[in-house]
Write an enzyme that holds these catalytic residues in place. Sequence first.
Site, PDB file in Angstrom:
ATOM      1  CD  GLU A 288     -65.954 -32.022  21.688  1.00 48.55           C
ATOM      2  OE1 GLU A 288     -65.220 -32.231  22.567  1.00 48.55           O
ATOM      3  OE2 GLU A 288     -66.981 -32.667  21.793  1.00 48.55           O
TER       4      GLU A 288
ATOM      5  N   GLY B 110     -63.540 -30.677  26.143  1.00 50.19           N
ATOM      6  CA  GLY B 110     -62.462 -31.037  26.597  1.00 50.19           C
ATOM      7  C   GLY B 110     -62.414 -31.100  28.042  1.00 50.19           C
TER       8      GLY B 110
ATOM      9  CB  ALA C  87     -60.617 -27.136  23.792  1.00 51.88           C
TER      10      ALA C  87
END
Length: 260
Positions: free
Chosen positions: A134, A111, A66
């Site tokens: 993450e 993502g 992301a």
Amino acid sequence: MELKNVLFEKEGKIAIVTINRPKALNALNSETLKELDNILDIIENDDEIYAIVLTGAGDKAFVAGADITEMKDLSALEGRRFSILGNKIFRRLENIEKVVIAAIPGFALGGGCELSMACDIRIASEKAKFGQPEVGLGITPGFGGTQRLPRLVGEGRAKELIFTARIVKAEEAYNIGLVNKIVPLENLIDEAKAMANLIASQGPAAIRLSKAAINRGMQCDIDTALMYEAEVFGECFSTEDQKEGMTAFVEKRDKTFKNN
């Protein structure tokens, strides 16, 4: 519809969807997610499309994650909304009545790994790398990583990969069940198209119902799942494809399926 970040084309019975932000390693921002959602509208309503190949532009990345530039200043409420947006679209991709094959040339991180896991089948190049990094950014996976990764590779391995933020190469991803197949980079799209066309040559109603049975069955107990399998099995006998497939077999001739 103007598309800035996602490319869409049809080749016979298959659709090819490309995340097209190579300068950003195809990172997913809100605009890109919404474009993908719009393309799913088109594909969902096109009965000529039986299968989808999803890939990323360039040789370096499928989707590198992301978009951190967009995420870094979000509030808690905005972060939750961003997660809900991604999860809604990925879940839609997962449940679409077409088979989705991820063709992964390079990085599938965060993502991007989550997007690949929302697809039915993952074909990776030898250069592909996977991970949920993450926690190194101070966040959790937010587009389904905490849920789909354990379902694919097992709870212990998923916890290890998420807690350590470790990146794995294609061979390890294959060995733990995250990837279906590894091919040379130069053959990646051709291999994905070949598999998509092979799937598209089968009975489309049977493929559609098989996908629904697998997806639903993975979320419930075995007895409930087997009852649902019996329901979709029975439903097949109301289709022209069942009549054509079995008649062609008995008559020893080539079958001609319709999308019904």
